[in-house]
Design a protein around this motif. Structure first.
Motif, PDB file in Angstrom:
ATOM      1  N   ARG A  24      14.179  -9.419  -7.217  1.00 32.86           N
ATOM      2  CA  ARG A  24      12.753  -9.528  -6.679  1.00 32.86           C
ATOM      3  C   ARG A  24      13.012  -9.897  -5.172  1.00 32.86           C
ATOM      4  NH1 ARG A  24       7.527 -12.758  -9.195  1.00 32.86           N
ATOM      5  NH2 ARG A  24       5.862 -11.835  -7.758  1.00 32.86           N
ATOM      6  N   LYS A  43      16.177  -9.476 -11.990  1.00 35.38           N
ATOM      7  CA  LYS A  43      15.020  -8.927 -11.516  1.00 35.38           C
ATOM      8  C   LYS A  43      15.357  -8.395  -9.967  1.00 35.38           C
ATOM      9  CE  LYS A  43      11.939 -11.062 -14.874  1.00 35.38           C
ATOM     10  NZ  LYS A  43      10.815 -11.766 -14.890  1.00 35.38           N
ATOM     11  N   LYS A  91       7.864  -0.401 -16.403  1.00 34.62           N
ATOM     12  CA  LYS A  91       7.895  -0.812 -17.913  1.00 34.62           C
ATOM     13  C   LYS A  91       7.129  -0.127 -18.907  1.00 34.62           C
ATOM     14  CE  LYS A  91       7.418  -5.139 -20.277  1.00 34.62           C
ATOM     15  NZ  LYS A  91       7.022  -6.906 -20.149  1.00 34.62           N
ATOM     16  N   ASP A  92       7.777   0.131 -19.895  1.00 39.47           N
ATOM     17  CA  ASP A  92       6.908   1.003 -20.780  1.00 39.47           C
ATOM     18  C   ASP A  92       6.211   2.084 -20.211  1.00 39.47           C
ATOM     19  OD1 ASP A  92       8.110  -0.756 -22.546  1.00 39.47           O
ATOM     20  OD2 ASP A  92       6.308  -2.036 -22.392  1.00 39.47           O
ATOM     21  N   LEU A 120       6.192  -4.264  -7.638  1.00 41.44           N
ATOM     22  CA  LEU A 120       6.106  -3.373  -8.865  1.00 41.44           C
ATOM     23  C   LEU A 120       7.267  -2.887  -9.544  1.00 41.44           C
ATOM     24  CD1 LEU A 120       4.252  -0.827  -6.689  1.00 41.44           C
ATOM     25  CD2 LEU A 120       3.274  -2.412  -7.937  1.00 41.44           C
ATOM     26  N   ARG A 121       7.498  -2.929 -11.005  1.00 41.86           N
ATOM     27  CA  ARG A 121       8.663  -2.599 -11.699  1.00 41.86           C
ATOM     28  C   ARG A 121       8.339  -1.817 -13.087  1.00 41.86           C
ATOM     29  NH1 ARG A 121      10.494  -5.979 -15.986  1.00 41.86           N
ATOM     30  NH2 ARG A 121       8.899  -7.560 -15.558  1.00 41.86           N
ATOM     31  N   ALA A 144      -0.340   2.650 -12.227  1.00 44.42           N
ATOM     32  CA  ALA A 144      -0.998   1.565 -11.805  1.00 44.42           C
ATOM     33  C   ALA A 144      -2.165   1.755 -11.073  1.00 44.42           C
ATOM     34  CB  ALA A 144       0.272   0.715 -10.917  1.00 44.42           C
ATOM     35  N   MET A 188       3.995   1.014 -14.146  1.00 49.83           N
ATOM     36  CA  MET A 188       4.402  -0.007 -13.172  1.00 49.83           C
ATOM     37  C   MET A 188       3.429  -1.442 -13.772  1.00 49.83           C
ATOM     38  SD  MET A 188       6.268   0.687 -10.924  1.00 49.83           S
ATOM     39  CE  MET A 188       7.098   1.979  -9.968  1.00 49.83           C
ATOM     40  N   LYS A 189       4.427  -2.302 -13.802  1.00 52.98           N
ATOM     41  CA  LYS A 189       3.697  -3.770 -13.907  1.00 52.98           C
ATOM     42  C   LYS A 189       3.799  -4.332 -12.566  1.00 52.98           C
ATOM     43  CE  LYS A 189       4.994  -8.106 -16.276  1.00 52.98           C
ATOM     44  NZ  LYS A 189       5.712  -8.934 -17.056  1.00 52.98           N
ATOM     45  N   VAL A 190       2.394  -4.758 -12.279  1.00 57.18           N
ATOM     46  CA  VAL A 190       2.200  -5.306 -11.032  1.00 57.18           C
ATOM     47  C   VAL A 190       2.269  -6.986 -11.043  1.00 57.18           C
ATOM     48  CG1 VAL A 190       0.475  -5.244  -9.014  1.00 57.18           C
ATOM     49  CG2 VAL A 190       0.873  -3.169 -10.416  1.00 57.18           C
ATOM     50  N   GLN A 191       2.878  -7.510 -10.394  1.00 66.70           N
ATOM     51  CA  GLN A 191       3.095  -8.890 -10.067  1.00 66.70           C
ATOM     52  C   GLN A 191       2.782  -9.308  -8.558  1.00 66.70           C
ATOM     53  OE1 GLN A 191       6.869  -9.640 -11.551  1.00 66.70           O
ATOM     54  NE2 GLN A 191       6.046 -10.168 -13.585  1.00 66.70           N
TER      55      GLN A 191
END
Length: 978
Positions: free
Chosen positions: A527, A525, A472-473, A469-470, A434, A476-479
């Motif tokens: 969260r 999720k 994915k593939d 942070l999650r 990330a 890290m997917k940052v939202q």
């Protein structure tokens, strides 16, 4: 301990553009300068570093963060006039820091808040340089003036205004009176050529010397606003530019003007007639800055050719009126251009600090130039810009407005039968998962990762941001998360998660400690959510650090919080400030998830007044059955001798207690107690290890406010001499509790030390001598008994004044056989014609001590006190076994509250160890919990069968200079890299 050496984590250091000491040189000032002496370093990325020389120790206190497209091109300090309080005592004037940087504004900084305080801009050109007006001598009392008129004249004489030179050739004057910054007048109008003013200095309080970009030095009188004289350097070199750039001008104490220009020439000008006296060709390229000694006998120059050149007076010529100057020596201390220099001299301290494109400030002796080594300070921050999520093996690094998160793979022998993370790691053992670039102009002040790697918190001085942070593939997917509005806009200097991930701590610019509670939401999720309820923790009122009235005051800057630490169970919190005080708080009660947190919206406010403290005690802010209180024993922790640089609790391997899910039926509100809550106090590990700027190691038991048994048995004077002599300060530490180990790994920028806290440290030779003279406790002298009866204080055991020898604030002394400047330190005195005899005389004798007997007595008393704490007196036989030829260590036969018994010969386990092969170290962060078993998020033992205990793993991040992208440097005649 397994170490992963990492050089892929980026941290681009920035060039040094400006240097400024807070005080002028005063050779008669004792003690290595005033206690408020500071050095400000301005960098090209807009950061300003505040360093404390501390009698030659040199450590970085804070960093005032800059922003996008900001650069610090000039720094100065001023001191406000002294004032008189209501009791008639003099109050020291406030020290103020100002900066400029490619704009029309002069910025004043609030050191305590870490942010700009005010700006002054006007309808004039871009400001290129500035200089403070020197303070005048106080006026003498006169019968024709009353007391009020005399005080007004005295303040006027001590007020330091600011003269600034602009790109259009104008010079303006700014007033600093009445704690403000206002434009006063234009001292010099723009000329027809509109040539830039490159440098300014004051010859005296009313005469200004300005170096321009048109081969001219102009002299101005502030009183009438008139130009006094033009001094020209002539045309440029043959085949080069027509104009010569006067990059730097300085004045000696006799008024002589010194200039450095783009031809590499240093020129000396007469102070009365403003005529050229002498030119010295010291450089092969531009002279970018000059510095002068306090006695006016030495001049230093730095330039684009990487040289630092020393000039000194060579004596007065009988056929001429002026004194001649000569170039003594030049050294290439820097790897690139030398852009800025600053000097400070006091009794016991005489240093020149230089900086440039190679990002490292270098400290050089002035009076002992050539007799002492120079010293290179690190460009890396004192607070490592690193964090890690130990449960998911993530490493976070940040700089300016960017963050990067790396995933580090486990060793091959630990990958079998272990569930891998959903983050795929490349064959080289690392992967960038990330990268976050913040919107806005402000640079990052602090950032942290939750231990499970699910939440990222980032703070600037104006706002705070949270990210979820999650995996994915393989990345890290940052939202972005939405914290409470009041929290977003407040900003923070420090931000940190608790080890159990339930609390987020922030230290605001007003040094208010605030805690925010996280809860997990239900759903696929899961969260986390941040509650609206914020808790403000009040600090103990402390006596301010007093300074002499003529040394100036830094206000509340000394109370700035620089370190925070949670205990391993997240129920004890401590905060340390620059003055050496440590505040602590405790978390009362048990977590009760059945309580409703809806509508708990308490506004964020300061927690410094007594009324708020009383309100907190009467109406505690309860969050899910728990609330924070001030530690009842907080006042018992004494003030440290120097600034705490590292705070860390001993980890605890006991599992974290689970939250109550069925409600706490034993606690309910009544008519007489509407705010019912649990008063259960923490009972876990409370030992806090502190490392100070004086290279002292102290361990406190926070719940009782006392020193731990290990610290009482091993005072700072027992620490290895090589550790106490370290010039680079500690940056952090790592705990290693694998098996029966109680090791702590302490690191600095160039070193790594290990101390085994399960053992006592060996006693050095000087303490062994004292013990032999003292023999036993029963045979101690009367002074020794008085020492043992004296109340325990930190200053009793921690004395770091003997760390430095005869050096004057830079490096150590050069051996006599290696001297290449001047004469030797010793000369032979011969009487008569016989040259075979004579005796050697030391030209720089050691300062005599007040009493040698006092030192021997102190050594004996110290050793007797240590032996008493270790449980037995040290006799001659024991002294021979303390540190034998085979390195064996014998501990005293005594038990303590640490849960183990000391008293066996430890042949296989040294009490300490060190190495210098890692350098320069940006930081060290853990990659796992380091426990003897693999723990889950709730602290319970892993259910995996057949799992093998694992030791601590860390990521050691190095940032060597050769890995940095630096501009091309100048190579002169016969000056090339080997």
């Amino acid at each position: 301990m397994d170490i992963h050496r990492c050089r892929f984590v980026p941290y681009p250091s920035s060039a040094i553009n400006a240097l400024a000491f807070s005080h002028s040189s005063n050779p008669v000032n004792k003690g290595g300068g005033p206690s408020t002496l500071r050095l400000a370093i301005g960098r090209a990325n807009g950061d300003i570093e505040i360093w404390n020389p501390l009698r030659g120790v040199w450590y970085q206190e804070i960093i005032l963060r800059g922003g996008k497209n900001r650069s610090i091109e000039g720094l100065i300090w001023t001191q406000d006039p002294e004032d008189v309080d209501k009791r008639g005592y003099k109050v020291p004037g406030k020290l103020r820091l100002f900066s400029i940087g490619y704009s029309q504004a002069v910025t004043e900084w609030d050191l305590a808040a870490g942010r700009p305080l005010r700006h002054s801009a006007g309808n004039y050109g871009e400001i290129w340089c500035m200089t403070p007006q020197p303070r005048d001598a106080p006026p003498k009392k006169s019968e024709s003036r009353n007391d009020e008129e005399h005080i007004a004249l005295e303040k006027q004489a001590q007020t330091q205004n600011i003269a600034a030179g602009c790109a259009d050739g104008s010079i303006i004057l700014l007033s600093t009176a009445d704690d403000d910054l206002q434009f006063t007048k234009v001292l010099a109008r723009p000329s027809k050529k509109r040539t830039r003013v490159l440098n300014l200095t004051f010859q005296n309080r009313h005469i200004i010397v300005a170096g321009h970009a048109d081969s001219t030095i102009r002299i101005y009188d502030m009183r009438g606003g008139q130009q006094v004289r033009n001094m020209t350097l002539g045309g440029g070199p043959k085949g080069g530019p027509k104009e010569t750039l006067v990059w730097s001008v300085k004045c000696l104490n006799d008024g002589t003007i010194v200039s450095g220009d783009s031809t590499g020439t240093v020129s000396f000008w007469d102070s009365k007639h403003y005529a050229l006296v002498q030119r010295v060709q010291g450089h092969e390229a531009d002279v970018l800055d000059l510095a002068v000694s306090a006695d006016g006998q030495s001049v230093f120059s730095g330039g684009m050719d990487r040289r630092t050149v020393l000039y000194r007076k060579t004596g007065k010529n009988s056929s001429e009126r002026s004194t001649r100057w000569g170039k003594v020596v030049h050294n290439r201390l820097h790897q690139n251009d030398v852009k800025t220099m600053a000097t400070f001299e006091a009794k016991g301290m005489s240093v020149l600090v230089s900086g440039g494109l190679d990002t490292n400030p270098i400290v050089t002796p002035v009076q002992e130039f050539g007799k002492e080594h120079h010293r290179t300070l690190s460009s890396l921050p004192q607070q490592p810009a690193l964090s890690s999520a130990s449960e998911t093996r993530l490493v976070l690094g940040w700089w300016d407005r960017e963050l990067s998160i790396w995933s580090i793979s486990e060793p091959d022998d630990r990958l079998q039968k272990r569930e891998r993370s959903r983050l795929s790691v490349g064959t080289d053992g690392r992967k960038l998962v990330a990268k976050v670039a913040l919107q806005g102009d402000e640079s990052i002040t602090s950032a942290d990762l939750a231990s499970d790697g699910t939440v990222l918190a980032v703070a600037t001085i104006t706002e705070l941001k949270l990210f979820h942070l999650r995996p994915k593939d393989g990345i890290m997917k940052v939202q972005k998360m939405q914290p409470p509005p009041e929290m977003v806009k407040m900003g923070a200097k420090i931000i940190q998660f608790s080890p159990d991930k339930r609390w987020l701590l922030t230290v605001t610019s007003e040094d208010t400690v605030e805690l925010h509670r996280f809860v997990n939401q239900e759903g696929p999720k899961k969260r986390p959510r941040l509650l609206n309820k914020a808790i403000c923790l009040a600090r103990l009122p402390r006596e301010p650090v007093r300074s002499k009235y003529y040394d100036g005051s830094l206000g509340s800057y000394d109370r700035s919080i620089i370190h925070v630490a949670f205990s391993s169970d997240s129920r004890i919190l401590v905060a340390g400030d620059l003055s050496g005080y440590i505040d602590s708080w405790l978390l009362e009660g048990h977590e009760d998830l059945t309580q409703d947190d809806d509508g708990l919206d308490i506004s964020i406010k300061s927690a410094s007044s007594d009324d708020e403290d009383e309100d907190e005690e009467a109406h505690p802010k309860i969050v899910l059955g728990q609330h924070w209180i001030r530690n009842p024993a907080a006042a018992l922790v004494p003030k440290l001798r120097s600034t705490p640089l590292v705070l860390s609790f001993r980890p605890s391997l006991s599992p974290t207690p689970r939250a109550i899910t069925s409600g706490n039926i034993a606690i309910h509100p009544t008519r007489h107690n509407p705010y019912s809550h649990s008063h259960n106090l923490p009972d876990g590990e409370d030992r806090l290890l502190v490392l100070t700027a004086g290279n002292d190691i102290i361990e406190f038991k926070i719940l009782s406010g006392k020193m731990s048994d290990w610290s009482r048995r091993n005072p700072a004077s027992i620490l290895p001499q090589e550790f106490r002599d370290l010039r680079d300060q500690a940056r952090g530490l790592i705990w290693d509790l694998e098996g029966d180990n109680e090791r702590v790994w302490v690191y600095g920028v160039n070193w790594l030390w290990m101390f085994d806290l399960a053992q006592n440290l060996p006693i050095r030779d000087e303490h062994r001598k004292g013990a032999k003279e003292g023999k036993t406790v029963a045979g101690a002298t009367q002074n020794q008994h008085q020492l043992l009866k004296r109340k325990r204080q930190v200053t009793e055991d921690d004395s770091s004044d003997s760390r430095r020898g005869r050096d004057t604030g830079a490096g150590s002394a050069i051996l006599d056989s290696e001297l290449n400047v001047g004469i030797s330190r010793k000369v032979r005195k011969i009487n008569g014609a016989d040259t075979s005899g004579g005796r050697m005389i030391d030209m720089n004798p050691e300062p005599e001590l007040d009493s040698e007997d006092g030192d021997d007595s102190a050594s004996a008393n110290q050793n007797t006190l240590v032996s008493l704490r270790r449980g037995s007196a040290l006799n001659d036989v024991e002294m021979q076994d303390i540190e034998g030829q085979d390195g064996d260590v014998v501990d005293g036969q005594t038990s303590n509250d640490d849960g183990y018994v000391l008293g066996t010969r430890r042949r296989e386990r040294p009490p300490y160890w060190h190495t210098y092969k890692y350098r320069p170290i940006l930081g060290i962060v853990p990659l796992n919990t380091g426990a003897a078993y693999e723990a889950g998020m709730d602290g319970a033992q892993s259910e995996e069968k057949g799992s093998v205990p694992r030791g601590i793993e860390v990521a050691l991040v190095e940032r060597p200079l050769w890995d940095m992208d630096l501009p091309a440097r100048y190579h002169g005649n016969q000056e090339w890299d080997p």
